[in-house]
Design a protein around this motif. Structure first.
Motif, PDB file in Angstrom:
ATOM      1  N   LYS A  66       4.071  -3.861 -13.974  1.00 51.88           N
ATOM      2  CA  LYS A  66       4.063  -2.439 -14.316  1.00 51.88           C
ATOM      3  C   LYS A  66       3.336  -1.634 -13.247  1.00 51.88           C
ATOM      4  O   LYS A  66       2.154  -1.877 -12.968  1.00 51.88           O
TER       5      LYS A  66
ATOM      6  N   GLU B 265       5.170   4.198 -14.933  1.00 54.09           N
ATOM      7  CA  GLU B 265       6.487   3.600 -15.132  1.00 54.09           C
ATOM      8  C   GLU B 265       6.427   2.609 -16.276  1.00 54.09           C
ATOM      9  O   GLU B 265       5.353   2.153 -16.674  1.00 54.09           O
ATOM     10  N   GLY B 266       7.608   2.252 -16.808  1.00 56.10           N
ATOM     11  CA  GLY B 266       7.636   1.204 -17.816  1.00 56.10           C
ATOM     12  C   GLY B 266       7.548  -0.166 -17.167  1.00 56.10           C
ATOM     13  O   GLY B 266       7.829  -0.330 -15.981  1.00 56.10           O
ATOM     14  N   PRO B 267       7.157  -1.178 -17.943  1.00 53.80           N
ATOM     15  CA  PRO B 267       7.131  -2.548 -17.412  1.00 53.80           C
ATOM     16  C   PRO B 267       8.534  -2.993 -17.005  1.00 53.80           C
ATOM     17  O   PRO B 267       9.529  -2.578 -17.602  1.00 53.80           O
TER      18      PRO B 267
END
Lengths: 116, 115
Positions: free
Chosen positions: A38, A42-44
Protein backbone atom coordinates in the motif's frame (compact mmCIF):
# COMPACT_ATOMS: atom_id res chain seq x y z
CA UNK A 1 -6.98 -11.32 19.97
CA UNK A 2 -5.09 -10.61 16.79
CA UNK A 3 -4.75 -13.70 14.62
CA UNK A 4 -2.25 -12.23 12.15
CA UNK A 5 0.68 -10.37 13.65
CA UNK A 6 3.30 -8.18 12.06
CA UNK A 7 5.50 -7.29 14.98
CA UNK A 8 7.77 -4.83 13.16
CA UNK A 9 5.95 -1.55 12.48
CA UNK A 10 8.81 -0.33 10.30
CA UNK A 11 11.91 -1.50 8.45
CA UNK A 12 14.68 0.45 6.70
CA UNK A 13 16.89 -1.18 4.06
CA UNK A 14 19.57 0.10 1.71
CA UNK A 15 18.81 0.00 -1.99
CA UNK A 16 20.07 -3.24 -3.56
CA UNK A 17 19.99 -5.20 -0.31
CA UNK A 18 17.42 -7.77 0.78
CA UNK A 19 14.25 -6.76 2.61
CA UNK A 20 12.68 -9.38 4.86
CA UNK A 21 9.21 -8.74 6.23
CA UNK A 22 7.82 -11.15 8.79
CA UNK A 23 4.35 -12.29 9.73
CA UNK A 24 3.10 -14.69 12.40
CA UNK A 25 -0.35 -16.21 12.75
CA UNK A 26 -2.14 -18.03 15.53
CA UNK A 27 -5.10 -19.64 13.75
CA UNK A 28 -4.15 -23.14 12.60
CA UNK A 29 -7.17 -23.16 10.26
CA UNK A 30 -5.62 -20.56 7.95
CA UNK A 31 -4.75 -22.21 4.66
CA UNK A 32 -4.05 -19.32 2.32
CA UNK A 33 -1.78 -16.35 2.80
CA UNK A 34 -1.29 -13.14 0.86
CA UNK A 35 0.85 -10.02 0.91
CA UNK A 36 -0.51 -6.64 -0.08
CA UNK A 37 1.40 -3.45 -0.73
CA UNK A 38 0.00 0.00 0.00
CA UNK A 39 1.22 3.42 -1.04
CA UNK A 40 -0.06 6.55 0.74
CA UNK A 41 -3.51 7.75 -0.41
CA UNK A 42 -4.03 4.57 -2.43
CA UNK A 43 -5.78 1.28 -1.80
CA UNK A 44 -3.78 -1.88 -1.10
CA UNK A 45 -2.68 -3.87 -4.13
CA UNK A 46 -2.07 -7.61 -4.26
CA UNK A 47 1.60 -8.62 -4.32
CA UNK A 48 2.02 -12.36 -3.87
CA UNK A 49 0.26 -15.31 -2.26
CA UNK A 50 0.95 -18.85 -1.03
CA UNK A 51 -1.21 -21.85 -0.28
CA UNK A 52 -0.62 -23.90 2.84
CA UNK A 53 0.35 -26.89 0.69
CA UNK A 54 3.49 -25.04 -0.41
CA UNK A 55 6.43 -23.66 1.51
CA UNK A 56 7.69 -21.18 -1.07
CA UNK A 57 6.33 -19.06 -3.89
CA UNK A 58 8.38 -16.78 -6.08
CA UNK A 59 7.45 -13.93 -8.40
CA UNK A 60 10.33 -11.93 -9.78
CA UNK A 61 12.05 -10.07 -6.96
CA UNK A 62 9.44 -11.22 -4.43
CA UNK A 63 9.48 -14.56 -2.60
CA UNK A 64 7.16 -15.68 0.16
CA UNK A 65 8.19 -18.45 2.53
CA UNK A 66 5.75 -20.36 4.72
CA UNK A 67 6.71 -22.35 7.82
CA UNK A 68 3.50 -24.02 8.95
CA UNK A 69 4.95 -25.67 12.03
CA UNK A 70 6.09 -22.27 13.30
CA UNK A 71 2.97 -20.49 11.96
CA UNK A 72 5.27 -17.99 10.32
CA UNK A 73 5.64 -16.51 6.88
CA UNK A 74 8.06 -14.03 5.44
CA UNK A 75 8.31 -11.88 2.35
CA UNK A 76 11.74 -11.43 0.77
CA UNK A 77 12.42 -8.63 -1.68
CA UNK A 78 15.69 -8.93 -3.58
CA UNK A 79 17.10 -6.54 -4.61
CA UNK A 80 15.20 -3.79 -2.82
CA UNK A 81 14.41 -0.67 -4.81
CA UNK A 82 13.27 2.80 -3.67
CA UNK A 83 9.91 2.20 -5.37
CA UNK A 84 9.34 -0.67 -2.94
CA UNK A 85 8.93 1.84 -0.11
CA UNK A 86 5.38 1.27 1.08
CA UNK A 87 3.35 -0.38 3.82
CA UNK A 88 3.15 -4.15 3.47
CA UNK A 89 0.20 -6.06 4.87
CA UNK A 90 0.17 -9.76 5.56
CA UNK A 91 -3.26 -11.42 5.24
CA UNK A 92 -4.64 -14.90 5.81
CA UNK A 93 -7.85 -16.79 5.17
CA UNK A 94 -9.35 -20.14 6.07
CA UNK A 95 -12.60 -21.88 6.94
CA UNK A 96 -12.61 -20.33 10.40
CA UNK A 97 -10.94 -16.91 10.22
CA UNK A 98 -11.72 -14.12 12.67
CA UNK A 99 -13.65 -12.10 10.10
CA UNK A 100 -15.79 -14.98 8.79
CA UNK A 101 -15.35 -18.13 6.77
CA UNK A 102 -12.71 -17.54 4.09
CA UNK A 103 -12.64 -13.82 4.72
CA UNK A 104 -9.24 -12.15 4.82
CA UNK A 105 -7.75 -11.28 8.20
CA UNK A 106 -5.02 -8.64 7.95
CA UNK A 107 -2.01 -7.82 10.06
CA UNK A 108 -1.26 -4.26 11.15
CA UNK A 109 1.30 -3.70 8.43
CA UNK A 110 5.03 -2.99 8.20
CA UNK A 111 6.29 0.26 6.69
CA UNK A 112 9.29 -0.47 4.48
CA UNK A 113 11.66 2.35 3.59
CA UNK A 114 14.29 1.63 0.95
CA UNK A 115 17.10 4.15 1.18
CA UNK A 116 18.84 5.11 -2.09
CA UNK B 1 -10.07 0.73 -16.73
CA UNK B 2 -11.95 2.04 -13.68
CA UNK B 3 -11.78 -1.06 -11.41
CA UNK B 4 -13.21 -0.23 -7.97
CA UNK B 5 -14.42 3.36 -7.58
CA UNK B 6 -15.15 4.92 -4.20
CA UNK B 7 -16.84 8.26 -3.54
CA UNK B 8 -16.31 10.60 -1.84
CA UNK B 9 -12.56 10.63 -1.21
CA UNK B 10 -12.91 12.81 1.89
CA UNK B 11 -15.84 13.52 4.20
CA UNK B 12 -16.32 15.35 7.48
CA UNK B 13 -19.43 14.61 9.53
CA UNK B 14 -20.82 15.77 12.81
CA UNK B 15 -21.78 13.24 15.45
CA UNK B 16 -25.23 11.87 14.73
CA UNK B 17 -25.27 12.67 11.04
CA UNK B 18 -25.89 9.97 8.48
CA UNK B 19 -24.20 9.34 5.17
CA UNK B 20 -23.56 6.73 2.54
CA UNK B 21 -20.16 5.78 1.18
CA UNK B 22 -20.45 4.70 -2.41
CA UNK B 23 -18.60 1.82 -4.05
CA UNK B 24 -18.90 0.63 -7.63
CA UNK B 25 -16.92 -1.92 -9.62
CA UNK B 26 -16.96 -2.58 -13.35
CA UNK B 27 -15.26 -5.99 -13.34
CA UNK B 28 -18.46 -8.04 -12.90
CA UNK B 29 -17.16 -9.35 -9.58
CA UNK B 30 -19.61 -11.30 -7.47
CA UNK B 31 -17.83 -10.64 -4.17
CA UNK B 32 -17.59 -7.15 -2.64
CA UNK B 33 -16.54 -6.02 0.80
CA UNK B 34 -15.88 -3.02 3.03
CA UNK B 35 -12.83 -2.62 5.28
CA UNK B 36 -11.77 0.11 7.66
CA UNK B 37 -8.17 0.99 8.38
CA UNK B 38 -7.25 2.61 11.67
CA UNK B 39 -3.76 3.59 12.85
CA UNK B 40 -2.02 0.60 14.35
CA UNK B 41 -5.00 -1.67 13.61
CA UNK B 42 -4.52 -2.84 10.06
CA UNK B 43 -7.55 -3.55 7.88
CA UNK B 44 -10.70 -4.89 9.49
CA UNK B 45 -13.68 -6.31 7.63
CA UNK B 46 -17.00 -4.53 8.19
CA UNK B 47 -19.47 -6.24 5.83
CA UNK B 48 -19.25 -8.32 2.70
CA UNK B 49 -21.48 -9.62 -0.08
CA UNK B 50 -21.14 -12.71 -2.25
CA UNK B 51 -23.70 -11.56 -4.79
CA UNK B 52 -26.71 -9.33 -5.41
CA UNK B 53 -29.20 -9.62 -2.58
CA UNK B 54 -26.74 -11.36 -0.22
CA UNK B 55 -24.81 -9.63 2.56
CA UNK B 56 -23.10 -10.77 5.73
CA UNK B 57 -21.29 -9.27 8.70
CA UNK B 58 -17.56 -9.16 9.09
CA UNK B 59 -15.41 -8.49 12.13
CA UNK B 60 -16.65 -4.97 13.01
CA UNK B 61 -20.22 -4.52 11.63
CA UNK B 62 -21.77 -2.43 14.41
CA UNK B 63 -22.93 1.02 13.32
CA UNK B 64 -22.92 0.16 9.61
CA UNK B 65 -25.55 -1.08 7.17
CA UNK B 66 -25.09 -2.44 3.67
CA UNK B 67 -27.24 -3.62 0.80
CA UNK B 68 -26.46 -5.16 -2.58
CA UNK B 69 -29.20 -4.51 -5.12
CA UNK B 70 -26.91 -4.82 -8.15
CA UNK B 71 -23.67 -6.66 -8.93
CA UNK B 72 -21.87 -3.36 -9.52
CA UNK B 73 -22.74 -1.37 -6.38
CA UNK B 74 -22.18 -1.96 -2.67
CA UNK B 75 -22.92 1.17 -0.59
CA UNK B 76 -21.98 1.44 3.08
CA UNK B 77 -24.37 3.42 5.29
CA UNK B 78 -23.62 5.13 8.57
CA UNK B 79 -27.01 5.82 10.16
CA UNK B 80 -25.75 7.90 13.10
CA UNK B 81 -22.06 8.72 12.86
CA UNK B 82 -19.86 8.50 15.95
CA UNK B 83 -16.28 9.73 16.51
CA UNK B 84 -15.19 6.08 16.77
CA UNK B 85 -16.07 5.71 13.09
CA UNK B 86 -13.35 8.16 12.09
CA UNK B 87 -11.25 6.01 9.79
CA UNK B 88 -10.19 5.31 6.23
CA UNK B 89 -12.68 3.05 4.47
CA UNK B 90 -11.78 0.73 1.62
CA UNK B 91 -14.09 -1.13 -0.69
CA UNK B 92 -12.78 -4.27 -2.35
CA UNK B 93 -14.02 -6.86 -4.82
CA UNK B 94 -13.00 -10.18 -6.32
CA UNK B 95 -14.31 -12.62 -8.87
CA UNK B 96 -15.33 -15.67 -6.89
CA UNK B 97 -15.65 -16.07 -3.16
CA UNK B 98 -15.18 -19.84 -3.31
CA UNK B 99 -11.84 -19.55 -5.08
CA UNK B 100 -9.25 -18.80 -2.45
CA UNK B 101 -6.67 -17.97 -5.08
CA UNK B 102 -8.53 -14.86 -6.12
CA UNK B 103 -7.01 -11.67 -4.89
CA UNK B 104 -8.96 -8.62 -3.76
CA UNK B 105 -9.02 -5.44 -5.83
CA UNK B 106 -9.25 -2.36 -3.61
CA UNK B 107 -10.60 1.11 -4.24
CA UNK B 108 -8.52 4.17 -3.33
CA UNK B 109 -10.37 4.75 -0.07
CA UNK B 110 -12.62 7.28 1.66
CA UNK B 111 -11.16 9.26 4.55
CA UNK B 112 -13.95 9.97 7.03
CA UNK B 113 -13.73 12.25 10.04
CA UNK B 114 -16.54 12.40 12.59
CA UNK B 115 -16.40 15.42 14.90
Amino acid sequence: DQQVKQNSPSLSVQEGRISILNCDYTNSMFDYFLWYKKYPAEGPTFLISISSIKDKNEDGRFTVFLNKSAKHLSLHIVPSQPGDSAVYFCAASGPDSGAGSYQLTFGKGTKLSVIP
Amino acid sequence: NAGVTQTPKFQVLKTGQSMTLQCAQDMNHEYMSWYRQDPGMGLRLIHYSVGAGITDQGEVPNGYNVSRSTTEDFPLRLLSAAPSQTSVYFCASKQDRADDNEKLFFGSGTQLSVL
